[in-house]
Design a protein around this motif. Structure first.
Motif, PDB file in Angstrom:
ATOM      1  N   SER A  28      -1.227 -52.432  23.041  1.00 23.48           N
ATOM      2  CA  SER A  28      -2.102 -52.965  24.086  1.00 23.48           C
ATOM      3  C   SER A  28      -3.306 -53.683  23.495  1.00 23.48           C
ATOM      4  O   SER A  28      -3.671 -53.493  22.325  1.00 23.48           O
ATOM      5  N   GLU A  29      -3.953 -54.473  24.337  1.00 23.46           N
ATOM      6  CA  GLU A  29      -5.192 -55.140  23.932  1.00 23.46           C
ATOM      7  C   GLU A  29      -6.260 -54.107  23.578  1.00 23.46           C
ATOM      8  O   GLU A  29      -7.050 -54.314  22.655  1.00 23.46           O
TER       9      GLU A  29
ATOM     10  N   THR B 218      -5.582 -52.970  20.105  1.00 21.06           N
ATOM     11  CA  THR B 218      -5.961 -54.052  19.194  1.00 21.06           C
ATOM     12  C   THR B 218      -7.472 -54.074  18.989  1.00 21.06           C
ATOM     13  O   THR B 218      -7.957 -54.122  17.849  1.00 21.06           O
TER      14      THR B 218
END
Length: 80
Positions: free
Chosen positions: A37-38, A41
């Motif tokens: 997922s962002e 990240t």
């Protein structure tokens, strides 16, 4: 005719390198067939610059180009 030699340096990633690191991070995920997922990240990126976190990122750089990275951690197992 020979090509000029590459001048590659290995150094700690810089906070300003996010846009250079991100494509390599995405390629890493593609290679390992994962989709992080962002949030993961962003958390991973910020951990590289948190002195309380034993997570680091070194990059191979040629001029302003980032050629690749390695993530690593350090910890002490204790004992003798």
């Amino acid at each position: 005719m020979s090509n000029p030699p590459l001048t590659v340096t290995i150094e700690q990633v810089k906070e300003t390198d996010f846009s250079l690191w991100l494509p390599h991070w995405r390629d890493y995920q593609t290679f390992y067939k994962v989709a992080l997922s962002e949030a993961i990240t962003q958390t991973t990126w910020h951990r590289f610059f948190d002195r309380q976190e034993p997570l680091y990122c070194a990059v191979a750089r040629e001029g302003e180009n980032l050629l690749g990275f390695v993530h690593f951690s350090s910890f002490h197992l204790g004992g003798n």
